[in-house]
Scaffold this active site. Structure first.
Site, mmCIF file in Angstrom:
data_model
loop_
_atom_site.group_PDB
_atom_site.id
_atom_site.type_symbol
_atom_site.label_atom_id
_atom_site.label_comp_id
_atom_site.label_asym_id
_atom_site.label_seq_id
_atom_site.Cartn_x
_atom_site.Cartn_y
_atom_site.Cartn_z
ATOM 1 N N ASN A 9 4.287 -5.255 68.445
ATOM 2 C CA ASN A 9 4.647 -6.023 67.248
ATOM 3 C C ASN A 9 5.646 -7.064 67.712
ATOM 4 O O ASN A 9 6.807 -6.748 67.952
ATOM 5 C CB ASN A 9 5.270 -5.086 66.196
ATOM 6 C CG ASN A 9 5.835 -5.859 65.015
ATOM 7 O OD1 ASN A 9 5.623 -7.072 64.887
ATOM 8 N ND2 ASN A 9 6.556 -5.171 64.137
ATOM 9 N N TRP A 10 5.162 -8.297 67.827
ATOM 10 C CA TRP A 10 6.032 -9.353 68.361
ATOM 11 C C TRP A 10 7.127 -9.761 67.365
ATOM 12 O O TRP A 10 8.042 -10.465 67.722
ATOM 13 C CB TRP A 10 5.202 -10.581 68.706
ATOM 14 C CG TRP A 10 4.355 -10.448 69.927
ATOM 15 C CD1 TRP A 10 4.104 -9.318 70.664
ATOM 16 C CD2 TRP A 10 3.639 -11.512 70.578
ATOM 17 N NE1 TRP A 10 3.281 -9.612 71.719
ATOM 18 C CE2 TRP A 10 2.975 -10.945 71.696
ATOM 19 C CE3 TRP A 10 3.479 -12.883 70.328
ATOM 20 C CZ2 TRP A 10 2.179 -11.709 72.549
ATOM 21 C CZ3 TRP A 10 2.682 -13.638 71.181
ATOM 22 C CH2 TRP A 10 2.046 -13.053 72.273
ATOM 23 N N LYS A 11 6.964 -9.358 66.104
ATOM 24 C CA LYS A 11 7.868 -9.818 65.033
ATOM 25 C C LYS A 11 7.917 -11.360 65.064
ATOM 26 O O LYS A 11 6.936 -11.971 65.467
ATOM 27 C CB LYS A 11 9.240 -9.163 65.186
ATOM 28 C CG LYS A 11 9.106 -7.625 65.298
ATOM 29 C CD LYS A 11 10.372 -6.869 65.100
ATOM 30 C CE LYS A 11 10.076 -5.370 65.231
ATOM 31 N NZ LYS A 11 11.244 -4.529 64.974
ATOM 32 N N HIS A 102 5.711 -2.474 57.153
ATOM 33 C CA HIS A 102 6.793 -2.358 58.142
ATOM 34 C C HIS A 102 8.130 -2.275 57.400
ATOM 35 O O HIS A 102 8.316 -2.905 56.365
ATOM 36 C CB HIS A 102 6.773 -3.557 59.091
ATOM 37 C CG HIS A 102 7.674 -3.366 60.272
ATOM 38 N ND1 HIS A 102 9.029 -3.560 60.203
ATOM 39 C CD2 HIS A 102 7.411 -2.956 61.540
ATOM 40 C CE1 HIS A 102 9.561 -3.281 61.389
ATOM 41 N NE2 HIS A 102 8.596 -2.925 62.215
ATOM 42 N N GLU A 104 10.864 -3.609 57.908
ATOM 43 C CA GLU A 104 11.520 -4.904 57.676
ATOM 44 C C GLU A 104 10.926 -5.592 56.451
ATOM 45 O O GLU A 104 11.634 -6.259 55.694
ATOM 46 C CB GLU A 104 11.398 -5.771 58.950
ATOM 47 C CG GLU A 104 12.294 -5.233 60.062
ATOM 48 C CD GLU A 104 11.826 -5.522 61.473
ATOM 49 O OE1 GLU A 104 10.959 -6.398 61.680
ATOM 50 O OE2 GLU A 104 12.330 -4.840 62.407
ATOM 51 N N GLU A 174 8.066 5.081 62.059
ATOM 52 C CA GLU A 174 9.137 4.248 62.601
ATOM 53 C C GLU A 174 10.441 4.567 61.872
ATOM 54 O O GLU A 174 10.714 3.996 60.809
ATOM 55 C CB GLU A 174 8.804 2.761 62.416
ATOM 56 C CG GLU A 174 7.571 2.304 63.152
ATOM 57 C CD GLU A 174 7.649 0.834 63.550
ATOM 58 O OE1 GLU A 174 7.336 0.543 64.701
ATOM 59 O OE2 GLU A 174 8.055 0.001 62.731
ATOM 60 N N GLY A 180 14.999 -1.452 66.984
ATOM 61 C CA GLY A 180 15.817 -2.530 67.525
ATOM 62 C C GLY A 180 17.249 -2.122 67.816
ATOM 63 O O GLY A 180 18.112 -2.976 68.046
ATOM 64 N N SER A 219 12.502 1.475 69.408
ATOM 65 C CA SER A 219 13.115 1.431 70.749
ATOM 66 C C SER A 219 12.301 2.179 71.799
ATOM 67 O O SER A 219 12.858 2.776 72.716
ATOM 68 C CB SER A 219 14.560 1.954 70.701
ATOM 69 O OG SER A 219 15.336 1.166 69.811
ATOM 70 N N GLY A 240 8.226 -2.996 69.597
ATOM 71 C CA GLY A 240 8.843 -4.266 69.224
ATOM 72 C C GLY A 240 9.342 -5.006 70.455
ATOM 73 O O GLY A 240 8.567 -5.629 71.182
ATOM 74 N N GLY A 241 10.637 -4.903 70.720
ATOM 75 C CA GLY A 241 11.269 -5.660 71.807
ATOM 76 C C GLY A 241 10.539 -5.559 73.138
ATOM 77 O O GLY A 241 10.337 -6.578 73.824
HETATM 78 P P1 13P Z 1 11.707 -1.985 68.615
HETATM 79 O O1 13P Z 1 10.721 -1.457 69.616
HETATM 80 O O2 13P Z 1 12.262 -3.333 68.997
HETATM 81 O O3 13P Z 1 12.756 -0.983 68.280
HETATM 82 O O4 13P Z 1 10.878 -2.261 67.270
HETATM 83 C C1 13P Z 1 10.068 -1.258 66.768
HETATM 84 C C2 13P Z 1 9.272 -1.835 65.666
HETATM 85 O O5 13P Z 1 9.779 -2.136 64.605
HETATM 86 C C3 13P Z 1 7.836 -2.014 65.891
HETATM 87 O O6 13P Z 1 7.172 -2.324 64.714
#
Ligand code: 13P
Length: 258
Positions: A9-11, A102, A104, A174, A180, A219, A240-241
């Site tokens: 997930n590149w966000k 998600h 967010e 999640e 993050g 993470s 994510g990251g």
């Molecule tokens: P991180 O891997 O950056 O913690 O993000 C997880 C995430 O929200 C994937 O959708």
């Protein structure tokens, strides 16, 4: 035996120039991983990119074994919804997956359980595979209501679309406090919630529960992927990251191989 799915997930990250290197790197690395067999020993891989880069993802990845998808969609089919993107538009770019609900989106854009269920239904109706995100906040974990929260989030979808719809979906657990933050749920903490999700669905449909891919997100990185992915009910990761670095992402895909 369920395949593992590693989905990035590149966000809201990237640019045409940066994406090119990342997509090329991931596609080449995944092809190398696959050279031993079509299914990469049970691993599937996907990247969910920002809407404007779907065409780029499609152009680079078509013909590869990597799938691509979006991070959100509208619950509506078309019409006067300025700024929104429909499921059929995502199909136009040959998306396989779309992330739905998600944390967010839930926290920052007011997506209620009901809206998330509507979006899930829109994705299923269009033949997209929704990656349904569920998970508790830190306050909810500390108040010992993790299972109630996850059950409520799942129930919204099950009531609207039926348990059978989960046969065409993926669930991602999640925990909000792990996203993050560098704080990963321990393999045991994650496994407990994954098992809870699978058991809950098994009460409605055993076959669907058995086949359901349940991803962990929060993470996850190369250094903790092996122990998380070795748990019985953890069928992959939503990354994510670490998905923004081709080597790191590919190392997680490797960790997911059986
Ligand atoms: P991180 O891997 O950056 O913690 O993000 C997880 C995430 O929200 C994937 O959708």
């Amino acid at each position: 035996m369920r395949n593992k799915l590693v989905a990035g997930n590149w966000k809201m990250n990237g640019s045409i120039a940066q994406n090119k290197a990342l997509l090329d790197g991931v596609a080449a690395g995944f092809a190398a991983l696959l050279s031993s067999g079509d299914t990469a020993k049970g691993v599937q891989c996907a990247v969910c990119v920002p809407f404007p880069y779907l065409f780029q993802a499609q152009s680079v990845l078509q013909g590869s074994k990597l799938a691509w998808g979006a991070q959100n969609l509208s619950q509506y089919e078309k019409g006067a919804y300025t700024g929104e993107v429909s499921a059929s538009m995502l199909r136009d770019f040959a998306c396989r997956y779309v992330i739905v609900g998600h944390s967010e989106r839930r926290a920052l854009y007011g997506e209620s359980d009901a809206i998330v269920a509507d979006k899930f239904e829109a994705a299923i109706n269009a033949g997209l595979i929704p990656i349904l995100c569920v998970g508790e906040t830190l306050a909810e974990r500390e108040a010992n209501v993790t299972e109630q929260v996850v059950a409520r989030q799942l129930d919204a979808v099950i009531v609207k679309c039926g348990a059978a719809s989960l046969a065409k979906a993926v669930v991602a657990y999640e925990p909000v406090w792990a996203i993050g933050t560098g704080k990963t749920a321990s393999p045991e903490q994650a496994q407990a919630v994954h098992a809870f999700v699978r058991n809950k669905i098994a009460q409605l449909d055993g076959a669907v529960a058995d086949g359901l891919q349940i991803l962990y997100g929060g993470s996850m990185k190369a250094s903790n992927a092996v122990e998380l992915l070795s748990m019985a009910d953890i069928d992959g990761g939503l990354i994510g990251g670490a998905a923004l670095d081709a080597d790191e992402f590919l190392a997680i895909c490797r960790a997911a191989q059986r």
